[in-house]
Design a protein around this motif. Structure first.
Motif, short mmCIF file in Angstrom:
data_model
loop_
_atom_site.label_atom_id
_atom_site.label_comp_id
_atom_site.label_asym_id
_atom_site.label_seq_id
_atom_site.Cartn_x
_atom_site.Cartn_y
_atom_site.Cartn_z
N ILE A 1 8.12 8.69 -5.48
CA ILE A 1 7.51 7.83 -6.51
C ILE A 1 8.55 6.84 -7.04
O ILE A 1 8.23 5.67 -7.29
N PRO B 1 1.91 6.39 -3.51
CA PRO B 1 2.76 7.29 -4.31
C PRO B 1 2.54 7.13 -5.81
O PRO B 1 2.60 8.11 -6.55
N LEU B 2 2.27 5.90 -6.25
CA LEU B 2 2.09 5.70 -7.69
C LEU B 2 0.81 6.38 -8.19
O LEU B 2 0.67 6.68 -9.37
N SER C 1 0.83 -1.21 0.00
CA SER C 1 0.00 0.00 0.00
C SER C 1 0.86 1.25 0.00
O SER C 1 0.55 2.22 -0.69
N ILE C 2 1.95 1.21 0.75
CA ILE C 2 2.76 2.41 0.87
C ILE C 2 3.47 2.73 -0.45
O ILE C 2 3.96 3.82 -0.66
N ALA C 3 3.51 1.75 -1.37
CA ALA C 3 4.05 2.02 -2.70
C ALA C 3 2.93 2.37 -3.69
O ALA C 3 3.16 3.08 -4.67
N LEU D 1 -1.92 14.91 -3.51
CA LEU D 1 -1.86 14.54 -2.10
C LEU D 1 -3.24 14.73 -1.49
O LEU D 1 -3.47 15.62 -0.68
N VAL E 1 6.17 15.21 -11.85
CA VAL E 1 6.77 14.31 -10.84
C VAL E 1 7.20 13.00 -11.47
O VAL E 1 8.15 12.37 -11.01
N LEU F 1 7.71 4.20 7.71
CA LEU F 1 6.83 5.23 8.27
C LEU F 1 7.18 5.51 9.74
O LEU F 1 6.86 6.56 10.27
N VAL G 1 -0.24 9.29 -6.83
CA VAL G 1 -0.10 10.72 -6.59
C VAL G 1 -0.01 11.57 -7.87
O VAL G 1 -0.63 12.63 -7.96
N PRO G 2 0.71 11.12 -8.91
CA PRO G 2 0.74 11.93 -10.13
C PRO G 2 -0.65 12.18 -10.72
O PRO G 2 -0.85 13.17 -11.41
N PHE G 3 -1.60 11.30 -10.43
CA PHE G 3 -2.94 11.47 -11.00
C PHE G 3 -3.88 12.20 -10.06
O PHE G 3 -4.69 13.02 -10.50
N LEU H 1 0.81 8.72 4.91
CA LEU H 1 1.93 9.09 4.03
C LEU H 1 1.58 10.33 3.22
O LEU H 1 2.42 11.21 3.02
N VAL H 2 0.34 10.40 2.71
CA VAL H 2 -0.06 11.57 1.94
C VAL H 2 -0.93 12.50 2.78
O VAL H 2 -1.62 13.37 2.26
N PHE I 1 8.44 11.89 0.43
CA PHE I 1 7.17 12.55 0.74
C PHE I 1 7.31 13.58 1.85
O PHE I 1 6.73 14.65 1.79
N ILE J 1 10.74 6.23 -0.06
CA ILE J 1 9.38 6.75 -0.25
C ILE J 1 9.07 7.82 0.79
O ILE J 1 8.67 8.94 0.44
N ALA K 1 8.71 4.05 -4.71
CA ALA K 1 7.50 3.23 -4.83
C ALA K 1 7.60 2.29 -6.03
O ALA K 1 7.20 1.12 -5.96
N MET L 1 2.17 15.96 -13.78
CA MET L 1 2.93 14.88 -14.43
C MET L 1 4.43 15.11 -14.35
O MET L 1 5.22 14.25 -14.71
#
Lengths: 263, 235
Positions: free
Chosen positions: B199, A114-115, A109-111, A122, B3, B176, A117-119, A201-202, B190, B186, B202, B1
């Motif tokens: 990213i 972030p994947l 989940s923690i990966a 945060l 990022v 974390l 996030v570009p879409f 995380l976000v 962040f 990661i 990730a 984009m």
């Protein structure tokens, strides 16, 4: 906003919750009570004062946690039902559909957050979307297994009575699929409640935000309260789903009762 | 984009991979953690679950341990372990900062799939096979070793595979709470608003997860092929 200096020594600059923690002494209380049980000096794990003084913050986090979890489960379900129906209609698609969702589940989940996030940035949407994708994996399988658990003779009988298409699905197949479906829904809900914490995380982790703050500021009462609430939330939602299943499928209850009587 | 381009640039720079605290270093650290924790869970959980399955006792425990494991957030447990006086954030050999806390959490979260699957697997051995073994004069131990274990092997291995995926994910979350491993790339990204870096981390974590899952699937296939359960079922 936090400024971290030298590891554990932390300054809070206008934090969302307001005041941070007293070095000693109760907040605004009489001085003769000694240090509050959540002050930096005592830093106890169990502290009623913490709940009394910061209850609003805890309640807000719990509500946010519930909202994220609920949105993710609903979104997951909304996506899972058509996917499962598609996989059932076209058996050749079943492999790819299940394979894709299982592959997704493999990604931590923690990966995954972030994947996304570009879409989605945060935002809470990122967390909801990620969690919905995980729930989807469990739910597609549950819906498929549920529909498969409908006895073929019941389906034939319904067809003979003139049921077809959507009416067959909604009035005959889905109700009978309910026990298996809700079993899947329970698994998905409990794991989503737990995973929501990683959303910190976000910055949208519900109670996870309190846990994260508890770690960075070495604040035991806050940390333990949030952790316990997380588990409680999972247990309560699980029980609610059990009740829901009993309400939706009264026949399973009478059947178990009948079996118990027969034994 | 933008990022995404940042992430790509981070990944393409060999300086980010090499050296002390580079991504290769962290990757190895996390793999070591994962293997150790999985090994611990298998060593502790597997004999117990197989034995309970053989006796046909403790089913409630073996199945419910999975439900409990699901309800407790990994992040919360890690946070609790790190904030306690022991193990806290103390370094632990090659496992790095908060290594012991992370190892304990990882092993605990690897236990449920190992235990539940192994128990269910042994309980699922057809009673005819068990009766036949007893009829042939096998002792309890012989029946377990020569009949139940080989028949249960595929499901046991599938539990270990689930645990592997779970441990890798949990190991990433350790970052974390300032634990060791690749997750740190990661969280660093962040927390310092260097989202490209976050990213990039990730992407690496996700890719390694998929590779591990693929390898585990291959291993599972090999075990399943050699199991008498598959031989008997073959057309």
């Amino acid at each position: 906003m936090r400024v971290t200096l030298l590891g554990d020594l932390t300054l809070r600059v206008g934090a969302a919750g307001g005041v941070g923690r007293p070095l000693a002494g109760p907040v605004g209380g009489a001085d003769d009570e000694g240090p509050s049980c959540y002050s930096r000096l005592t830093n106890e794990w169990f502290c009623a004062d913490y709940l009394r003084d910061r209850g609003a913050e805890v309640a807000d986090a719990t509500v946010a946690h519930l909202q994220i979890t609920a949105a993710a489960i609903v979104l997951g379900l909304v996506l899972a039902v058509p996917l499962a129906l598609l996989a059932r209609r076209r058996p050749r698609l079943e492999g790819p559909v299940l394979g894709f969702s299982t592959g997704l589940y493999t990604i931590p989940s923690i990966a995954l957050f972030p994947l996304l996030v570009p879409f989605t940035g945060l935002s809470a949407t990122t967390v909801v979307l990620g969690l919905a994708l995980y729930a989807l994996t469990i739910l597609v399988r549950a819906v498929l297994d549920g529909l498969r658990s409908v006895p073929p003779e019941v389906r034939d009988a319904a067809r003979g009575l003139g049921y077809a298409g959507g009416r067959l699905l909604l009035q005959v197949e889905l109700p009978l699929a309910m026990p298996v479906l809700i079993a899947g829904l329970r698994v998905a809900t409990v794991s989503t409640v737990a995973l929501t914490t990683v959303g910190s995380l976000v910055g949208h982790g519900g109670l996870g935000d309190l846990i994260a703050d508890g770690v960075t500021t070495n604040f035991r009462a806050e940390l333990l309260t949030a952790a316990v609430l997380c588990v409680l939330l999972a247990v309560v939602l699980d029980l609610l789903l059990v009740v829901l299943q009993r309400l939706l499928t009264p026949w399973t209850r009478s059947r178990t009762a009948a079996v118990e009587v027969a034994q | 984009m933008r990022v995404v381009a940042d992430a790509w640039r981070y990944l393409a720079d060999p300086a980010h991979w090499r050296g002390d605290g580079g991504m290769l270093d962290l990757l190895l650290e996390q793999l070591l953690l994962t293997v150790t924790a999985l090994g611990l869970a298998v060593l502790l959980g597997l004999p117990l679950a197989l034995w309970l399955g053989h006796l046909g006792r403790g089913g409630v425990l073996a199945v419910n341990v999975s439900n409990v494991g699901r309800a407790v957030p990994t992040f919360a447990l890690l946070a609790l372990l790190v904030t306690m006086d022991h193990p806290g954030t103390s370094s632990f050999g090659p496992y790095g900062r908060a290594g012991l806390a992370t190892l304990i959490a990882l092993a605990l979260f690897a236990l449920p799939p190992v235990i539940t699957n192994a128990y269910v697997a042994v309980r699922g051995v057809p009673p005819e096979a068990q009766d036949a073994a007893t009829g042939m004069g096998m002792s309890g131990w012989q029946r377990f070793w020569r009949v139940e274990l080989p028949l249960a092997a595929p499901l046991v291995v599938s539990g270990i595979r689930l645990a592997l995926v779970q441990v890798w994910a949990t190991a990433t979350i350790a970052a974390l709470v300032a634990g060791p491993g690749l997750g740190r790339v990661i969280t660093d990204g962040f927390y310092r608003t260097d989202y490209g870096k976050g990213i990039a981390g990730a992407v690496v974590v996700a890719l390694v997860a998929l590779v591990l899952e693929g390898l585990a699937a291959l291993g599972q296939r090999a075990v399943t092929r050699s199991s008498p359960a598959a031989v008997g079922a073959a057309p």
